[in-house]
Design an enzyme around this catalytic site. Structure first.
Site: not given
Length: 309
Positions: A44, A131, A165
């Site tokens: 990430e 995200k 994540c």
């Protein structure tokens, strides 16, 4: 489909900036090529940086001028998807024959997104996933993605999806990706904890898919010559723990601790079908008469213009 080799490149963002980070990635070209990996997943925000511990001068109800300066520097270190860094990575993909999935900080005007890019040999950038839900104070600096960037990419290595994540902890997001047929679940992250590793094994076992978790690794504050409030000076800021998991939850490679490196595993894609024999959570185990999921994949813009010529 024959056996293929997949990999996670555990690497951290260089505090000198994106050019230095890109150079560090490119130094692994020989190792990637030698491994024969057809897919390499990277962490990430590796290109653009994960500024762990930074508060950007924000307090409830007001922001400090130095925080605005910190954000301006962070914005300058982000990448444009048509920029030279992505072109360099596309060339790396072509030279090594490996599909790349990696986390970047994507610049979109004045806004930033934490994004996973899918880069294919000969084709370059083919898809992105922004995200959906930045975690905690990440929401200060990263915009939220929408349903229009939730791809499952039909690559040379198989059907690839990405969850960044803590998106991996969103059950409905996982269900949507399973329904799209993901076979290799790519998980760029900065979460180094043992519980994260349990989540990776759970997702592999639940979705009956391969999981590649790639985590950043960062030095300690002492090594960087800095101090961080409420953080042990000798503890790495990010400790790594990248791993590759099979579709029954078995760990195939890793976790790699506290060092930069490439981990690989040879996988048999037919193991996905074998594993789904007794559990297909969007197929024979789904009970659509009881449960259903609606996913809105329309792009959401802050301004929509209609009419005109």
């Amino acid at each position: 489909m024959p056996h293929i080799t997949v990999a996670a490149l555990q690497i951290g963002s260089d505090y000198a900036g994106k050019a230095a980070t890109l150079a560090n990635i490119l130094r692994h070209e020989e190792a990637i090529a030698a491994s024969g990996a057809q897919l390499v997943v990277m962490p990430e925000a590796v290109l653009g940086g994960y500024p762990k511990g930074e508060h950007f001068g924000t307090r409830l109800g007001y922001r400090l001028p130095e925080g605005r300066e910190a954000f301006a520097r962070y914005h300058a270190n982000a990448v444009d998807l048509d920029g030279p860094e992505i072109a360099e990575l596309a060339d790396l993909s072509t030279r090594t024959g490996a599909t790349l999935v990696l986390g970047v900080i994507e610049r979109a005007g004045a806004s930033l997104f934490c994004t996973a890019l899918f880069i294919e040999p000969e084709r370059g950038l083919v898809a992105k996933h922004r995200k959906l839900m930045p975690t905690g104070t990440e929401r200060l600096i990263w915009s939220q993605g929408d349903g229009s960037t939730m791809p499952v990419v039909d690559s040379r290595a198989g059907k690839l999806g990405a969850a960044i994540c803590w998106e991996n902890h969103m059950p409905l997001f996982r269900t949507a990706m399973y329904a799209k047929g993901v076979e290799i679940w790519c998980a760029p992250t900065v979460d180094e904890r043992d519980i994260w590793r349990s989540s990776m094994r759970h997702i592999a076992h639940e979705g009956r898919c391969f999981v590649i978790s790639a985590c950043q690794v960062q030095p300690s504050p002492a090594e960087l010559g800095m101090t961080m409030e409420h953080w042990d000076a000798d503890r790495p800021l990010i400790g790594g723990g990248s791993m590759i998991v099979g579709p029954l939850g078995d760990v195939l490679a890793g976790p790699l601790e506290r060092e930069t490196g490439l981990i690989t595993a040879s996988i048999d894609m037919e193991d996905v079908i074998r594993a789904r024999y007794d559990l297909d959570v969007v197929g024979h185990y789904s009970r659509p008469d009881v449960f259903s999921l609606h996913v809105d994949e329309r792009p959401r813009s802050g301004a929509v213009f209609t009419g005109g010529e």
